[in-house]
Every structure is written in C-alpha cells, then in structure tokens.
Design an enzyme around this catalytic site. Structure first.
Site, mmCIF file in Angstrom:
data_model
loop_
_atom_site.group_PDB
_atom_site.id
_atom_site.type_symbol
_atom_site.label_atom_id
_atom_site.label_comp_id
_atom_site.label_asym_id
_atom_site.label_seq_id
_atom_site.Cartn_x
_atom_site.Cartn_y
_atom_site.Cartn_z
ATOM 1 N N ALA A 65 42.612 54.698 -7.696
ATOM 2 C CA ALA A 65 43.311 54.272 -6.488
ATOM 3 C C ALA A 65 44.446 53.343 -6.911
ATOM 4 O O ALA A 65 44.391 52.730 -7.983
ATOM 5 C CB ALA A 65 42.346 53.560 -5.560
ATOM 6 N N GLY A 110 39.034 56.185 -8.640
ATOM 7 C CA GLY A 110 39.188 57.227 -7.623
ATOM 8 C C GLY A 110 39.542 58.583 -8.229
ATOM 9 O O GLY A 110 39.241 59.626 -7.634
ATOM 10 N N GLU A 113 36.304 59.999 -9.036
ATOM 11 C CA GLU A 113 35.623 60.338 -7.774
ATOM 12 C C GLU A 113 36.185 61.628 -7.167
ATOM 13 O O GLU A 113 35.442 62.461 -6.643
ATOM 14 C CB GLU A 113 35.756 59.174 -6.792
ATOM 15 C CG GLU A 113 35.039 57.928 -7.310
ATOM 16 C CD GLU A 113 35.083 56.784 -6.327
ATOM 17 O OE1 GLU A 113 34.124 56.624 -5.559
ATOM 18 O OE2 GLU A 113 36.095 56.038 -6.318
ATOM 19 N N GLU A 133 36.108 50.175 -11.656
ATOM 20 C CA GLU A 133 36.263 49.303 -10.480
ATOM 21 C C GLU A 133 35.610 47.934 -10.679
ATOM 22 O O GLU A 133 36.087 46.921 -10.167
ATOM 23 C CB GLU A 133 35.644 49.967 -9.232
ATOM 24 C CG GLU A 133 36.476 51.094 -8.640
ATOM 25 C CD GLU A 133 36.186 52.455 -9.239
ATOM 26 O OE1 GLU A 133 35.642 52.539 -10.363
ATOM 27 O OE2 GLU A 133 36.524 53.453 -8.581
#
Ligand code: COA
Length: 255
Positions: A65, A110, A113, A133
């Site tokens: 992200a 992300g 993910e 993260e």
C-alpha cells in the site's frame, strides 16, 4: 486508466499490469479503485476467460500500500481502508474465471495480499515476498492475515507477520504461497502457459472448482456435492465422458 494497463489476447486472456513502476507499483487508493472497476466490468464480460496480474518494470509486482497515504490514517479511516482493500481482494478471489498472479519482483504488504487473493501464483526466482506492515506499526489489513494462514498454515503466517521478514520465491514455493517459480523475465510467459492449460478444460467445471475450493459456506462437502451434481447435468460433462470412451479429445463449449 492512470495506473493500470490491459491487453487481451485472442483467447480472451487479459494481461493486467499495475503500471506505476517509478513507485514500484504501490497500491494507492486511485489504483485500487481502478482495479475494482475493472474486475466489475470483467465479471459481466464473458469474453474475458482469465486474468493474469503482474507489475510493470523488472523490480516489483507491488511494494505494498502507498505509505504516504497510510501515514494519514486514523482509527476510523484505517478501518475503512482495510475494509475497502479486503473488498477488492475478495472481488478478485471470487472472480468466476481463473486469475493468476505473475510475481515479477517484490511483492510486499498489500502486494502480497493482492497476489494471495489471485487463484494461483507464479513467481520469478528473484522475487521477494513478505508482509512488512509490522515494521510500520500495523498488520496486513487486506485479508492477508487470513489468506496467509490458509495457504501456509498459522506457524509460517505468524512468523512472516510478526517478523516482517521477506522470503525468496523458492522458500515461498516450499511454504505453499506460490505454485511455481520461473526464471526471471519469464514469469508472465509461465503464467500464460498455466492459464492456457486450465482454459483447455470445461469452463463450467473450472468455475465450479474455484467455487468449491474457495468455499466459505458452513458445509463445504454439501457445496461440493451440489456443484458436482450441477456439472453432471451439463453438455460438457456428456462430451467429456463420451470423448474419453471414444478415445478422442473433448471439445468443450461451456454449456
Ligand atoms: N509506499 C510508498 N512509496 C513507496 C513504497 C510504498 N509502499 N515502496 C516504495 N516506494 C517508493 C519509494 O519511496 C521510492 O520513491 P522515490 O523514488 O520518490 O523516493 C520508490 O518507490 C522506489 O523505492 P526505493 O525504496 O527507492 O527502492 P529500493 O530498491 O531501494 O527498495 C523496497 C525497494 C521494496 C525494499 C523498498 O522500497 C521498501 O521497503 N518499500 C516499502 C515496502 C513496505 O513496507 N510495504 C508495505 C506497505 S503496507
């Protein structure tokens, strides 16, 4: 589209490229909105037979992200951001035709993910996968805690989530996080080969296989039997069984 690029081949396979290479294809909100919109349009387009997702450039699939956006989140907006990331990943996972991630470089946070929400993964030997993260003071929020646990088991999921360490493609293969490792530069080609191999099979059975394995109903066995029964009523099942008995290749029509 500002952040995505698509190319559709003659067999209906879409190559979808995250296209922000100067920022290692990081997932900002605008890119994720574009992707959500695109998958919505693919759902109603029966000409899209499968999707291969990759990153532009040689360095990254997606480095996570966009941290410059994450930094502004508070308790409420953080929860909403996680929920919208989860919704996108769920949309990809529940796409009725195969989606393969071609992990050409870093898949972090992300990015991992997103790759885990695809149905299958081919990774370049030089790719690195991880969920860093924790080093930012958070945890994966786009469904990664659940998909990591499902694919690699709780011990590996916890080690990756709690250390934030990156692993190489071969280790990810051993952990069950990727299906195949390719030579660098060959990842999209390998993903295409795998896709073509799948698309030779009966389309309704392919969709049913995805539904049965990714089942999240109370009783997966009942769901499987339901799907199996519905396939037994299809023309493709008649064709597949007849072709076997007549010792010829089957021609499937998706009916
Ligand atoms: N969010 C925002 N920007 C990011 C980013 C992210 N997740 N990952 C990389 N970038 C940007 C860098 O800031 C840099 O931008 P700049 O050129 O304007 O300075 C550019 O992408 C290239 O990254 P850089 O760090 O210079 O490349 P590198 O080869 O030295 O390192 C990584 C590559 C992937 C190891 C490193 O970028 C990294 O650790 N990124 C963050 C990964 C992460 O924590 N992801 C989880 C987020 S939830």
């Amino acid at each position: 589209m500002d952040y995505l690029k698509t190319e559709r081949d003659g067999d209906g396979v879409v190559l979808l490229t995250l296209n922000r290479p100067d920022k290692l294809n990081v997932l900002n909100i605008a890119l994720m909105d574009e992707m959500d919109e695109l998958f919505r349009s693919f759902e109603s387009d029966s000409g899209v037979k499968g999707v291969i997702l990759t990153g532009a450039g040689e360095k990254a699939f997606a480095a996570g992200a966009d941290i410059s956006e994450l930094a502004a989140l508070d308790r409420e907006s953080g929860k909403a951001r996680a929920q919208s990331g989860q919704a996108l990943c769920y949309r990809i996972e529940s796409f009725p035709r195969p989606v393969i991630a071609a992990i050409n470089g870093y898949a972090l946070g992300g990015g991992t993910e997103l790759a885990l929400s695809c149905h299958l993964r081919v990774a370049s030997r030089e790719a690195e996968i991880g969920v860093p993260e924790i080093t930012l003071g958070v945890i994966p929020g786009f469904g990664g805690t659940q998909r990591l646990k499902r694919l690699a088991g709780p011990a590996t999921a916890l080690e990756l989530i709690l250390t934030g360490d990156r692993i190489k493609a071969e280790e990810a293969l051993r952990a069950g996080l990727v299906n195949r490792v390719s030579e660098p530069g060959q990842t999209v080609q390998e993903a295409k080969k795998l896709m073509k191999r799948i698309l030779k099979n009966a389309p309704l059975a392919v969709t049913a296989g995805l539904r049965a394995v990714l089942d999240n109903t109370e009783d997966g066995y009942a769901h499987e039997a339901e799907l199996f029964g519905s396939l037994c009523g299809t023309e493709d099942f008649q064709e597949g069984t007849r072709a076997f008995l007549e010792k010829r290749p089957a021609t499937f029509r998706g009916r």
